[in-house]
Design an enzyme around this catalytic site. Sequence first.
Site, PDB file in Angstrom:
ATOM      1  CE  LYS A 150     -48.429 -16.199  58.398  1.00 22.07           C
ATOM      2  NZ  LYS A 150     -48.571 -17.235  57.350  1.00 22.07           N
ATOM      3  CB  CYS A 177     -43.400 -15.940  54.941  1.00 20.13           C
ATOM      4  SG  CYS A 177     -44.578 -17.152  55.528  1.00 20.13           S
ATOM      5  CG  ASP A 198     -41.928 -18.770  58.581  1.00 14.78           C
ATOM      6  OD1 ASP A 198     -42.530 -19.543  59.365  1.00 14.78           O
ATOM      7  OD2 ASP A 198     -42.481 -18.251  57.600  1.00 14.78           O
ATOM      8  CG  ASN A 199     -44.393 -16.859  60.509  1.00 16.03           C
ATOM      9  OD1 ASN A 199     -44.023 -16.626  59.363  1.00 16.03           O
ATOM     10  ND2 ASN A 199     -45.412 -17.660  60.747  1.00 16.03           N
ATOM     11  CG  ASP A 251     -44.114 -21.234  56.118  1.00 20.96           C
ATOM     12  OD1 ASP A 251     -44.335 -20.347  56.961  1.00 20.96           O
ATOM     13  OD2 ASP A 251     -44.334 -21.086  54.902  1.00 20.96           O
ATOM     14  CG  ASP A 252     -47.164 -20.099  58.900  1.00 20.67           C
ATOM     15  OD1 ASP A 252     -46.208 -19.322  58.782  1.00 20.67           O
ATOM     16  OD2 ASP A 252     -48.235 -19.956  58.270  1.00 20.67           O
ATOM     17  CG  HIS A 306     -48.006 -21.470  55.004  1.00 22.43           C
ATOM     18  ND1 HIS A 306     -49.125 -21.458  54.202  1.00 22.43           N
ATOM     19  CD2 HIS A 306     -47.661 -20.172  55.188  1.00 22.43           C
ATOM     20  CE1 HIS A 306     -49.438 -20.201  53.922  1.00 22.43           C
ATOM     21  NE2 HIS A 306     -48.572 -19.395  54.521  1.00 22.43           N
ATOM     22  CB  SER A 333     -47.150 -18.966  50.894  1.00 21.68           C
ATOM     23  OG  SER A 333     -46.358 -18.111  51.682  1.00 21.68           O
ATOM     24  CG  HIS A 363     -42.480 -15.929  50.572  1.00 19.71           C
ATOM     25  ND1 HIS A 363     -43.412 -16.079  51.572  1.00 19.71           N
ATOM     26  CD2 HIS A 363     -43.076 -15.160  49.630  1.00 19.71           C
ATOM     27  CE1 HIS A 363     -44.512 -15.434  51.262  1.00 19.71           C
ATOM     28  NE2 HIS A 363     -44.340 -14.857  50.083  1.00 19.71           N
ATOM     29  NE  ARG A 409     -40.205 -18.012  54.744  1.00 16.87           N
ATOM     30  CZ  ARG A 409     -40.215 -19.337  54.868  1.00 16.87           C
ATOM     31  NH1 ARG A 409     -39.367 -20.069  54.174  1.00 16.87           N
ATOM     32  NH2 ARG A 409     -41.069 -19.939  55.656  1.00 16.87           N
ATOM     33  CE  LYS A 433     -43.137 -19.293  52.394  1.00 18.60           C
ATOM     34  NZ  LYS A 433     -44.332 -19.272  53.261  1.00 18.60           N
TER      35      LYS A 433
END
Length: 475
Positions: free
Chosen positions: A317, A84, A296-297, A44-45, A244, A166, A143, A88, A141
Site C-alpha cells: 500500500k 484509499c 482498493d490497494n 480495503d487493503d 484495513h 477509514s 471515503h 475509490r 466504506k
Amino acid sequence: MNIKSKLFVLLTTILLISCNEKLEKVEAPSRAQTKPNFIIIFADDLGYGDLGAYGNPTIKTPNLDRMAYEGQKWTNFYAGASVCTPSRAALLTGRLPVRSGMTSNKQRVLFPDSKNGLPASEITLAEQLKTVGYKTAAIGKWHLGHKEQYLPTNHGFDYYFGIPYSNDMDMIGGLKPYWEYWKQPNDSIKTEHFNVPLFRNTEIIERPANQNTITTRYSDETVSYIKENKEEPFFVYLAHNLPHIPLFASDTFKGISERGLYGDVLEEIDDGVGKILKTLEDEGLAENSIVVFTSDNGPWLPFKLNGGSAGLLRAGKGSTWEGGMREPGIFWGPGQIKPGLITEVGSTMDLFATFSKMAGVALPEDRILDSHDLSPTLFDQEETTRKSILYYRGTEIYAARLGDFKAHFITQGVYGQFGPREEHDPPLLYNLSHDPSEQFDIADKHPDILKQIDLLIAEHKSNLVVGKDQLADRE
Ligand code: MG
C-alpha cells in the site's frame, strides 16, 4: 454399403450433430437478454497474495475461489491508485484521480476534518446506470467526502449504509499517539476506541459503529437490497471497511483461521460473498448478474501480522511498486463470462466503460475517460484494448506500464519502509511477465521500449488538465 452400415453411418451422424449442438451450447454462453445486475465487492487493503485462489496457503476463501474457478481470474488487474481515496474515485468515475482532483501532493487521502470530496461535476458509475433505470446502493466504506453533499446519495446512489471513511480514523483522543497505539496486542484494540459513524443514507444511526459485526452487516445489507430490488436491474457497490486496520471479526469468525485475526476477517468477508452468490442463485438472478471482487490497494505492510500480503509482488500500500496497486480481480457471471485465467491488463477504472456498455449507456463525451470496455475479454476472452497503466503518486507519474514492461522514473518508500525517494534517469525497467517481483532491471537492453513509454506519457500529458486539489483543505 449394406443396410447395417447405412444405419450405422446415419446413427453416427445424428450422434455427432447432437454432440456438436451440445458443445456449441457449452462454448457459446447465452448473453443476458435484459440489463444485467452488477455487484462490485471492494475490499480495503487486501493484497494480491491474500486469497486462496491467488496462492495464500492458510486463508480459506472457498467462495471467492469458486468465483475465480467459475468465472475469470485476472492476474494483471490494477487499482486506480495505491491508497484509499484516489483509488475509490478512480473506480467510480472511470478516470485517473489526477483529473478529478481526488489525489494530492499534500494529503494522500481524506480525513474526518477534510473540507471537500468528490466534485459534483464528476459522473459516477451509479449516475451512469441510473439513466437507464438501475436501482443503486453503496454499502460500506465511502471515503469520497463525508459531508452531506459528497455522500453516496448525492453521487447517484439511491441508498447508503456504511462508514464514510477509514475505520481507524476518529481514534478517541488521549489513548496513545497513532503509531504507538498499534504496538499493543490485538486483545487491547477495541471497537469503541474508534468513534467512526455509521450512516444510513444521510443520517448517523450508530456512533461509534460496532466494528465487530460490521463485515457481516454489510454482507447482509447487500443480500436484503438484492431481494428488495430484484424486479429492476440493480448496481450494488459493496466496499468493506476491512481488512484495513483495526481488525475486527464477529464471534462466529473469531479464532477460526489458521492465519490468525487477519485470516478471520477475510474468511468473514468470504462468507458474505457466499451469501450474496447464494441469494442471486435462489432468486433466479445469477444468469443475469455480474459480480466483481477486487481491492482498493495493496496490503498495509507496517502493520506486520495485522497487514496482508502482496504475494510475489514487491512492496505494498502507498507505493508504486506492483504490491501497491496490482490486486486480485475476479469476475463471476454464470452463462455470460467465459471462464478462464486472464493475463490481460485491466483496471478498476475499466468497470465504468464495461458496465456502461453492458447496460446500454453511452459514455460521457465531454471529458476524458481512462476506462476501457473489458466486455470482449469477459465474454469471449479477446485481447483488451488497455495496454498501459500509469502509476501516480499524488499528481506525479512515478512509473508506467506498457505491455509487459514497466518503467520507474521515481521510487519512494512509504510508512518508513522501502527506502527514500529516488529519481531514476535512465528509468528502472522490468519485464513484468518475466519478472513480476521487479528484481532485474533491464533498462540498458531496451532503449526502444523506454522511448515508447516516453511517448505514452507525452501523449497522456498533452491533454491532461489537473483537477483542483480536493484533499488538501482541512478544517
Ligand atoms: Mg485502502
